[in-house]
Design a protein around this motif. Structure first.
Motif: not given
Length: 113
Positions: A65-86, A39-44
């Protein structure tokens, strides 16, 4: 105010004996997880804070949310965090049929991957 137990009650552990509830470790480790993003602001803000402490976390993402904010999702991955399915739409598992729930999880999995 609601009472929320800090520990899982023993009877729950007995009902689900195949789950891992506890483990021993000599390391002092904290596992951070975040739900419902990105989500914008919170995730960043969360990513910026984690970066300050050189900490990693797992983000359990909602497919919508991944569809709405793909750039934030890519930032999570780029910074080396793990992701899970919610799930795709944050369906409530207890009030959904198994088929509907699984369909929602699979839809999110396709988007997350």
């Amino acid at each position: 105010m609601r009472f929320i137990p800090a520990k899982i009650p023993q009877f729950i552990k007995r009902i689900f004996p195949n789950y891992v509830w506890d483990f021993s470790s000599k390391d002092k480790t904290i596992y951070l997880t975040f739900d419902d993003g990105p989500t914008p602001e919170i995730t960043e803000w969360t990513l910026d804070t984690l970066k300050q402490y050189n900490a990693k976390a797992t983000f359990f993402c909602i497919g919508n949310n991944v569809e709405k904010y793909p750039e934030i999702f890519q930032l999570v991955l780029k910074e080396g965090h793990s992701v899970g399915n919610h799930t795709q739409d944050h369906v409530k598992g207890w009030s959904s049929s198994t088929e509907k729930y699984i369909e929602n999880v699979v839809k999110a999995e396709t988007i997350i991957n």
